[in-house]
Design a protein around this motif. Sequence first.
Motif, PDB file in Angstrom:
ATOM      1  N   ALA A   1      47.119  72.715  -2.981  1.00 37.72           N
ATOM      2  CA  ALA A   1      47.702  73.190  -1.723  1.00 37.72           C
ATOM      3  C   ALA A   1      48.011  72.068  -0.750  1.00 37.72           C
ATOM      4  O   ALA A   1      48.742  72.279   0.220  1.00 37.72           O
ATOM      5  N   SER A   2      47.456  70.869  -0.988  1.00 38.61           N
ATOM      6  CA  SER A   2      47.709  69.737  -0.099  1.00 38.61           C
ATOM      7  C   SER A   2      48.881  68.885  -0.552  1.00 38.61           C
ATOM      8  O   SER A   2      49.243  67.914   0.109  1.00 38.61           O
ATOM      9  N   GLY A   3      49.473  69.221  -1.703  1.00 36.68           N
ATOM     10  CA  GLY A   3      50.632  68.481  -2.184  1.00 36.68           C
ATOM     11  C   GLY A   3      50.300  67.257  -3.001  1.00 36.68           C
ATOM     12  O   GLY A   3      51.167  66.403  -3.200  1.00 36.68           O
ATOM     13  N   PHE A   4      49.056  67.156  -3.501  1.00 37.40           N
ATOM     14  CA  PHE A   4      48.698  65.989  -4.305  1.00 37.40           C
ATOM     15  C   PHE A   4      49.279  66.066  -5.719  1.00 37.40           C
ATOM     16  O   PHE A   4      49.442  65.042  -6.382  1.00 37.40           O
ATOM     17  N   LEU A   5      49.556  67.278  -6.201  1.00 38.57           N
ATOM     18  CA  LEU A   5      50.032  67.455  -7.567  1.00 38.57           C
ATOM     19  C   LEU A   5      51.535  67.716  -7.629  1.00 38.57           C
ATOM     20  O   LEU A   5      52.202  67.280  -8.566  1.00 38.57           O
ATOM     21  N   PHE A   6      52.056  68.444  -6.654  1.00 43.98           N
ATOM     22  CA  PHE A   6      53.486  68.741  -6.582  1.00 43.98           C
ATOM     23  C   PHE A   6      53.921  68.631  -5.126  1.00 43.98           C
ATOM     24  O   PHE A   6      53.150  68.947  -4.222  1.00 43.98           O
ATOM     25  N   PRO A   7      55.180  68.236  -4.874  1.00 40.60           N
ATOM     26  CA  PRO A   7      55.659  68.202  -3.489  1.00 40.60           C
ATOM     27  C   PRO A   7      55.602  69.592  -2.858  1.00 40.60           C
ATOM     28  O   PRO A   7      56.058  70.572  -3.470  1.00 40.60           O
ATOM     29  N   LEU A   8      55.049  69.678  -1.669  1.00 44.96           N
ATOM     30  CA  LEU A   8      54.980  70.968  -1.003  1.00 44.96           C
ATOM     31  C   LEU A   8      56.364  71.529  -0.716  1.00 44.96           C
ATOM     32  O   LEU A   8      56.550  72.742  -0.634  1.00 44.96           O
ATOM     33  N   GLY A   9      57.343  70.637  -0.570  1.00 47.42           N
ATOM     34  CA  GLY A   9      58.700  71.087  -0.326  1.00 47.42           C
ATOM     35  C   GLY A   9      59.294  71.857  -1.488  1.00 47.42           C
ATOM     36  O   GLY A   9      60.291  72.559  -1.330  1.00 47.42           O
ATOM     37  N   GLU A  10      58.699  71.727  -2.691  1.00 47.83           N
ATOM     38  CA  GLU A  10      59.193  72.425  -3.871  1.00 47.83           C
ATOM     39  C   GLU A  10      58.339  73.642  -4.222  1.00 47.83           C
ATOM     40  O   GLU A  10      58.598  74.311  -5.223  1.00 47.83           O
ATOM     41  N   LEU A  11      57.315  73.919  -3.433  1.00 46.84           N
ATOM     42  CA  LEU A  11      56.424  75.050  -3.676  1.00 46.84           C
ATOM     43  C   LEU A  11      56.756  76.184  -2.706  1.00 46.84           C
ATOM     44  O   LEU A  11      57.443  75.967  -1.698  1.00 46.84           O
ATOM     45  N   PRO A  12      56.288  77.390  -2.988  1.00 47.53           N
ATOM     46  CA  PRO A  12      56.546  78.505  -2.060  1.00 47.53           C
ATOM     47  C   PRO A  12      56.091  78.184  -0.645  1.00 47.53           C
ATOM     48  O   PRO A  12      55.110  77.465  -0.447  1.00 47.53           O
ATOM     49  N   ASP A  13      56.799  78.742   0.335  1.00 50.43           N
ATOM     50  CA  ASP A  13      56.522  78.434   1.731  1.00 50.43           C
ATOM     51  C   ASP A  13      55.103  78.796   2.127  1.00 50.43           C
ATOM     52  O   ASP A  13      54.522  78.161   3.011  1.00 50.43           O
ATOM     53  N   VAL A  14      54.528  79.807   1.481  1.00 49.98           N
ATOM     54  CA  VAL A  14      53.169  80.221   1.837  1.00 49.98           C
ATOM     55  C   VAL A  14      52.171  79.104   1.591  1.00 49.98           C
ATOM     56  O   VAL A  14      51.182  78.959   2.318  1.00 49.98           O
ATOM     57  N   VAL A  15      52.420  78.279   0.564  1.00 50.02           N
ATOM     58  CA  VAL A  15      51.512  77.158   0.281  1.00 50.02           C
ATOM     59  C   VAL A  15      51.564  76.150   1.425  1.00 50.02           C
ATOM     60  O   VAL A  15      50.544  75.621   1.855  1.00 50.02           O
ATOM     61  N   GLY A  16      52.759  75.900   1.944  1.00 52.15           N
ATOM     62  CA  GLY A  16      52.891  74.983   3.072  1.00 52.15           C
ATOM     63  C   GLY A  16      52.197  75.495   4.318  1.00 52.15           C
ATOM     64  O   GLY A  16      51.618  74.713   5.082  1.00 52.15           O
ATOM     65  N   ARG A  17      52.246  76.813   4.529  1.00 47.17           N
ATOM     66  CA  ARG A  17      51.571  77.379   5.700  1.00 47.17           C
ATOM     67  C   ARG A  17      50.062  77.272   5.573  1.00 47.17           C
ATOM     68  O   ARG A  17      49.365  77.057   6.573  1.00 47.17           O
ATOM     69  N   VAL A  18      49.562  77.404   4.350  1.00 48.12           N
ATOM     70  CA  VAL A  18      48.116  77.244   4.125  1.00 48.12           C
ATOM     71  C   VAL A  18      47.724  75.776   4.273  1.00 48.12           C
ATOM     72  O   VAL A  18      46.674  75.449   4.821  1.00 48.12           O
ATOM     73  N   ALA A  19      48.579  74.880   3.794  1.00 48.53           N
ATOM     74  CA  ALA A  19      48.274  73.449   3.774  1.00 48.53           C
ATOM     75  C   ALA A  19      47.952  72.889   5.145  1.00 48.53           C
ATOM     76  O   ALA A  19      47.076  72.032   5.289  1.00 48.53           O
ATOM     77  N   GLN A  20      48.648  73.371   6.181  1.00 49.66           N
ATOM     78  CA  GLN A  20      48.462  72.800   7.510  1.00 49.66           C
ATOM     79  C   GLN A  20      47.055  73.018   8.057  1.00 49.66           C
ATOM     80  O   GLN A  20      46.667  72.396   9.046  1.00 49.66           O
ATOM     81  N   TRP A  21      46.263  73.892   7.411  1.00 52.27           N
ATOM     82  CA  TRP A  21      44.891  74.133   7.835  1.00 52.27           C
ATOM     83  C   TRP A  21      43.881  73.367   6.995  1.00 52.27           C
ATOM     84  O   TRP A  21      42.677  73.511   7.197  1.00 52.27           O
ATOM     85  N   LEU A  22      44.355  72.562   6.058  1.00 54.24           N
ATOM     86  CA  LEU A  22      43.465  71.858   5.145  1.00 54.24           C
ATOM     87  C   LEU A  22      43.321  70.388   5.542  1.00 54.24           C
ATOM     88  O   LEU A  22      44.328  69.704   5.759  1.00 54.24           O
ATOM     89  N   PRO A  23      42.100  69.862   5.608  1.00 56.24           N
ATOM     90  CA  PRO A  23      41.923  68.448   5.963  1.00 56.24           C
ATOM     91  C   PRO A  23      42.529  67.506   4.939  1.00 56.24           C
ATOM     92  O   PRO A  23      42.974  66.414   5.279  1.00 56.24           O
ATOM     93  N   THR A  24      42.548  67.920   3.672  1.00 48.65           N
ATOM     94  CA  THR A  24      43.127  67.068   2.629  1.00 48.65           C
ATOM     95  C   THR A  24      44.640  66.903   2.825  1.00 48.65           C
ATOM     96  O   THR A  24      45.199  65.845   2.529  1.00 48.65           O
ATOM     97  N   TYR A  25      45.304  67.947   3.308  1.00 50.42           N
ATOM     98  CA  TYR A  25      46.735  67.843   3.605  1.00 50.42           C
ATOM     99  C   TYR A  25      46.965  66.794   4.687  1.00 50.42           C
ATOM    100  O   TYR A  25      47.852  65.940   4.570  1.00 50.42           O
ATOM    101  N   HIS A  26      46.173  66.838   5.738  1.00 45.17           N
ATOM    102  CA  HIS A  26      46.342  65.888   6.847  1.00 45.17           C
ATOM    103  C   HIS A  26      45.993  64.463   6.408  1.00 45.17           C
ATOM    104  O   HIS A  26      46.612  63.508   6.858  1.00 45.17           O
TER     105      HIS A  26
END
Length: 206
Positions: free
Chosen positions: A124-149
């Motif tokens: 969900a933090s985009g370490f495996l796939f670009p978040l831009g290529e994943l469903p938008d819901v994953v990006g919305r979840v990512a912004q709450w994750l410390p690993t994303y930041h």
Amino acid sequence: MLVSFGCYGVVSLAIFTFGEDVAKERGRGWPRTLAATPFPVWVHLTGKAASAVVHAVAIVVVMSAVAATLGGVRLTAAQWLTLGATLTSGVLLFSTLGFAIAYLARPRAATVIANLVFLPLSFASGFLFPLGELPDVVGRVAQWLPTYHFGQLAYRTVMPAEDVAFWSGRALEPVWVHLAAVVGTALLLGAVTVWAARREAVTRRG
């Protein structure tokens, strides 16, 4: 890929070194043994942290060497150093997450819980796939994750702003937002870990 897999490596090191290993020590009764000796607990934990930092440096150096020699990655000396320092800091920043797992979970369940926490965080933090290529819901979840930041801070050390925005699938935010999220989460989990450790010590004495 260098930055993403670097983040993946140091976060996994933090979670499993401080989570799984400390949980196993709890299961063997090592904290009780250590408490009965003059050896300070903080020295033991400092040694474990130093060992993790050394391993993090090894991960960063090996991956950077492979990226430079086989992947054709070209960065300035300042960029290499800034990226290395940022990635290495991750093992300490996320050590509190590992400690929280170690002290809140049962020792035998810590490995399973560490995997259940780490793998979704990485995806969900985009370490495996670009978040831009994943469903938008994953990006919305990512912004709450410390690993994303944390990933956002690492990407910015070497990538142009437009590439970071593409990879994350979101508009760029100020650096202080990412710093506050990562450091704030580390402090919060550290406080939770201290509480759990003290509760266990009281229970053990009682």
